[in-house]
Design a protein around this motif. Sequence first.
Motif, PDB file in Angstrom:
ATOM      1  N   PRO A 198       5.370  10.341  -4.349  1.00 46.86           N
ATOM      2  CA  PRO A 198       4.766  10.518  -2.883  1.00 46.86           C
ATOM      3  C   PRO A 198       5.758   9.690  -1.668  1.00 46.86           C
ATOM      4  O   PRO A 198       6.016  10.428  -0.664  1.00 46.86           O
ATOM      5  CB  PRO A 198       3.418   9.987  -2.844  1.00 46.86           C
ATOM      6  CG  PRO A 198       3.069  10.057  -4.233  1.00 46.86           C
ATOM      7  CD  PRO A 198       4.159   9.658  -5.286  1.00 46.86           C
ATOM      8  N   PHE A 199       6.224   8.768  -2.000  1.00 43.01           N
ATOM      9  CA  PHE A 199       7.134   8.138  -1.215  1.00 43.01           C
ATOM     10  C   PHE A 199       8.480   8.987  -1.136  1.00 43.01           C
ATOM     11  O   PHE A 199       9.275   9.142   0.036  1.00 43.01           O
ATOM     12  CB  PHE A 199       7.594   6.712  -1.738  1.00 43.01           C
ATOM     13  CG  PHE A 199       6.220   6.054  -1.782  1.00 43.01           C
ATOM     14  CD1 PHE A 199       5.316   5.415  -0.724  1.00 43.01           C
ATOM     15  CD2 PHE A 199       5.588   5.794  -2.937  1.00 43.01           C
ATOM     16  CE1 PHE A 199       4.298   4.675  -0.767  1.00 43.01           C
ATOM     17  CE2 PHE A 199       4.323   5.014  -2.978  1.00 43.01           C
ATOM     18  CZ  PHE A 199       3.548   4.603  -2.114  1.00 43.01           C
ATOM     19  N   TRP A 232      -3.109   7.104  -4.484  1.00 43.53           N
ATOM     20  CA  TRP A 232      -2.332   7.589  -5.519  1.00 43.53           C
ATOM     21  C   TRP A 232      -1.980   6.594  -6.491  1.00 43.53           C
ATOM     22  O   TRP A 232      -1.855   6.626  -7.817  1.00 43.53           O
ATOM     23  CB  TRP A 232      -1.213   8.274  -4.997  1.00 43.53           C
ATOM     24  CG  TRP A 232       0.004   8.972  -6.136  1.00 43.53           C
ATOM     25  CD1 TRP A 232       1.059   8.314  -6.408  1.00 43.53           C
ATOM     26  CD2 TRP A 232      -0.023  10.097  -6.785  1.00 43.53           C
ATOM     27  NE1 TRP A 232       1.754   9.228  -7.363  1.00 43.53           N
ATOM     28  CE2 TRP A 232       1.123  10.141  -7.630  1.00 43.53           C
ATOM     29  CE3 TRP A 232      -1.018  11.029  -6.992  1.00 43.53           C
ATOM     30  CZ2 TRP A 232       1.265  10.879  -8.486  1.00 43.53           C
ATOM     31  CZ3 TRP A 232      -0.771  12.155  -7.831  1.00 43.53           C
ATOM     32  CH2 TRP A 232       0.582  12.298  -8.553  1.00 43.53           C
ATOM     33  N   ARG A 292      -0.374  12.999  -0.159  1.00 41.11           N
ATOM     34  CA  ARG A 292       0.405  12.618   1.212  1.00 41.11           C
ATOM     35  C   ARG A 292      -0.229  11.849   2.051  1.00 41.11           C
ATOM     36  O   ARG A 292      -1.431  11.559   1.749  1.00 41.11           O
ATOM     37  CB  ARG A 292       0.653  13.783   1.713  1.00 41.11           C
ATOM     38  CG  ARG A 292       1.737  14.849   1.174  1.00 41.11           C
ATOM     39  CD  ARG A 292       1.875  16.339   1.729  1.00 41.11           C
ATOM     40  NE  ARG A 292       0.481  16.999   1.690  1.00 41.11           N
ATOM     41  CZ  ARG A 292       0.304  18.084   2.159  1.00 41.11           C
ATOM     42  NH1 ARG A 292       1.513  18.660   3.152  1.00 41.11           N
ATOM     43  NH2 ARG A 292      -0.710  18.627   2.153  1.00 41.11           N
ATOM     44  N   LYS A 293       0.317  11.457   3.056  1.00 45.31           N
ATOM     45  CA  LYS A 293      -0.513  10.349   3.919  1.00 45.31           C
ATOM     46  C   LYS A 293      -1.855  11.095   4.334  1.00 45.31           C
ATOM     47  O   LYS A 293      -1.745  12.096   4.621  1.00 45.31           O
ATOM     48  CB  LYS A 293       0.310  10.162   5.074  1.00 45.31           C
ATOM     49  CG  LYS A 293      -0.050   9.057   6.174  1.00 45.31           C
ATOM     50  CD  LYS A 293       0.742   8.986   7.457  1.00 45.31           C
ATOM     51  CE  LYS A 293       0.057   7.825   8.278  1.00 45.31           C
ATOM     52  NZ  LYS A 293       0.866   7.798   9.533  1.00 45.31           N
ATOM     53  N   GLU A 327      -1.099   7.827  -0.107  1.00 43.07           N
ATOM     54  CA  GLU A 327      -0.365   7.312  -0.950  1.00 43.07           C
ATOM     55  C   GLU A 327      -0.757   6.089  -1.914  1.00 43.07           C
ATOM     56  O   GLU A 327      -0.596   5.899  -3.079  1.00 43.07           O
ATOM     57  CB  GLU A 327       0.707   6.701  -0.116  1.00 43.07           C
ATOM     58  CG  GLU A 327       1.421   7.966   0.542  1.00 43.07           C
ATOM     59  CD  GLU A 327       1.227   7.792   1.831  1.00 43.07           C
ATOM     60  OE1 GLU A 327       0.209   7.649   2.088  1.00 43.07           O
ATOM     61  OE2 GLU A 327       2.085   8.188   2.728  1.00 43.07           O
TER      62      GLU A 327
END
Lengths: 544, 353
Positions: free
Chosen positions: A356-357, A148, A141-142, A145
């Motif tokens: 994630p997005f 990742w 998460r932020k 990202e």
Amino acid sequence: MSSTTRNASRRQAPAGERVADWADGRLGVYSLAKSNMRKIFPDHWSFMLGEVCLYSFIIIILTGVYLTLFFHPSMNEVVYHGSYVPLQGQLMSEAFNSTLHISFDVRGGLLIRQIHHWAALIFIGGMLVHMMRVFFTGAFRKPREVNWIFGFLLLVLGMFTGFTGYSLPDDLLSGTGVRFMEGAILSTPIVGTYMSFFLFGGEFPGGDFVARFYTVHILLLPGIMMGLLVGHLILVFYHKHTQFAGPGRTEKNVVGMPLLPVYMAKAGGFFFLVFGVIAIIAAIASINPIWAIGPYRPDQVSTGAQPDWYMGFSEGLIRVMPGWEINFLGHTLVLGVAIPLIVVFPLVLVVIAVYPFLEAWVTGDRREHHILDRPRNAPTRTGLGVAWLTWYFVMLVGGGNDLWATHFHLSINSITWFVRIAFFVAPVLAFLVTKRICLGLQRRDRDKVLHGRESGIIKRLPHGEFIEVHEPLDADQLHTLTAHEQYEPAQLGPAVDENGVERQVSRGEKLRTKLSKGYYGEGNQIPKPTVEEYKEITSGHGHH
Amino acid sequence: MSNHDIPEENLPERSTAHGEVSVPDENPFADPGLPPHEHRIQDIDEGAARRSERTVALLFTISMLCTVGFIASYFAIPRDKSIFVFPIGHINAMNFALGLTLGVALFCIGAGAVHWARTLMSDVEIADERHAIEADPETKQKVLADFAQGAKESALGRRGLIRTTMFGALALLPLSGVFLLGGLGPKPEEKLRHTLWAKGKLLVNMNTDQPLRPADIPVGSLTFAKPDGLEESDEDFQQQIAKAALMIIRIQPENIKDKRELDWSHDGIVAYSKICTHVGCPISLYEQQTHHVLCPCHQSTFDLSDGGRVLFGPAGHALPQLHIGVNQDGFLEARGDFAEPVGPAFWERGAEK
């Protein structure tokens, strides 16, 4: 005179400091070290998975450079005169010949070859497991990202680096793998035939692909990966490491031990542990014995042909796909090969990259997250992750359908049909089961917080009733089990605004609300105990 | 940190920042702060610490001995010597000795370092503060203003002609690179449609290198053949055999179900391409009772008594058959090339033959 004072002052500073002064005047090392020398890293066993990848990558580079000193990336046919008797006098490519030379005539050459290959398998396996750790704990998460995505690219490039390296010895097994790739390229609509001719310098197998794969394998891909790796590590330092919830651990700090000396010793030592274990594996376990397989001939093959494990899922896709082939305006559309390899294969990987997005969109959360989730506290995410893994393993089973058949005396046709059905059904089942398990674990945590730990002590009350004594949790445990965040599902909001004008609700907004309900709605997470509930139970009529 | 999408009450509460520890009476779930440090035995007992020191030193010493052992093995062990190691079996002695000594030498350095860190180095947990990654508003405004200033001074927005031509030039330039890649290979043309087989080409046994006669092929056998004149030492042998490889079987003529197959056979002898129509593996498993062949790579199964049609597996079309006959000397010969491209399907395959 002034020179003597200079000498005197110089004598006072220790040699190490003088070297550091010299470097600082040119590189600014003191400012760099100020924030990093005692940088804090949190401790958890799962944080070493990324280190396994980093170290196996270094081992691959070291052993790979050694192998390039002896390997000849050429497909010129030569007659073998080396010391492996069964192949003497045979025609083979120089690539195969030099690989035999490394294996039999260079002292320690076989060991380095085997370390290189084992390290490659462990590298990619390590990346997959490391990625699972990051996924299931929500570490993507932020603000992580981008890292990742770097990791995802390293995984994909690692697979292709592995494939090109595995093809270099030009043995019968790897040549069959290259032929398989050629067939896949040929199935690409419109440009497939051209792509194949450009890749192989003409018809398959031609005389070029070993030299071309060599450049890709030792320069192009590792160069890109080196850049991504450095970026990945810089971002790990910049973001500071994530940590699990616990007493004293917050979103605003990182609790652990300093780089110098603890992690210098632990992480540095871990490099030697990884290298040592891989060297011992290479000492006792043979890998890719190309002398037993023989040089490549396009008209020969062995049974039980398998790629390296990380390509197994694409093998499964191609094996279980029905052989659809249709005529499209006078052209052949080879759907039976193109769908699994040109559509599904990239799709399996791309869903990892975009997750994630997707989750950030569903939660609408723009804050930074440094405290990790326990997998049970994100049941839908955990379910999706397990569903993906199930999907992946179903494809691996499909890729080894012949081995399943021969080892377990099963019909290969039934295995293929099983995989075809499981491809669609198994991930759904895995998702549902995983989610139930997560919810069950959340309920248990809730009970533990509200009613304490089961002590195993049975007490008889004066009126004869037997009860088990529950021990209340201490403050540390209470905090740890209730520190996780729980989102409210997103609401669509009123259909008309305050002025009575109908509000346009976009389709994306509706989808987001639905997904949000699936993630955080009723029944999709167990509400964590509130302070009121806790006080009511603990202050009331005691335990039951 | 801002939330543009969801109202504040839908977001979970922030856990308390380090330092703001609330009284347990008020909130039993509040962060109680870092637990006190618990001493290890080595922190309080110098004897235990010395034992740890000796353990670490022992590990480093084993590593040194193993490196010496590595060098000794490098010189002392003959390259081709094999030894029996339980339970692995017979393995190359040199690989085993070098790998084991190197592995243990590395492992002991690692084990020593980790043991040192775990038992003797301080294990007091320290908290580092995190700082927001996002820049503060002033910095952001400054950067945006600087950018606007720079963009304005470049006059790119005002001088449309420069902008258009510059983007045009930069967009066209990579085309040179694309064209350079054109040299990677020849055009496919009709190359995938033709093999070395032609009218009158003899069928030569792959193993014995002798031309085949019908009598060489008994019922139930599987024979691999290549076109006459193709030698393993030929420069283009690999490309040619990748298309021309042939398998020959013999079936009782009354068992041949497909009419064209019967026409193209000779006395029950039929010749099929050995290259799988799926992705090009050589087919090599033959079941003589059913006349099925199976590709060992992806298990496509073809019926050689019925026009080579696909029975199972991922192959998309039947195996191409080669029309064969017998010449006046009694040798098997081809009556022409394959009627269709062999091997995996491709975009142009279905186009006009």
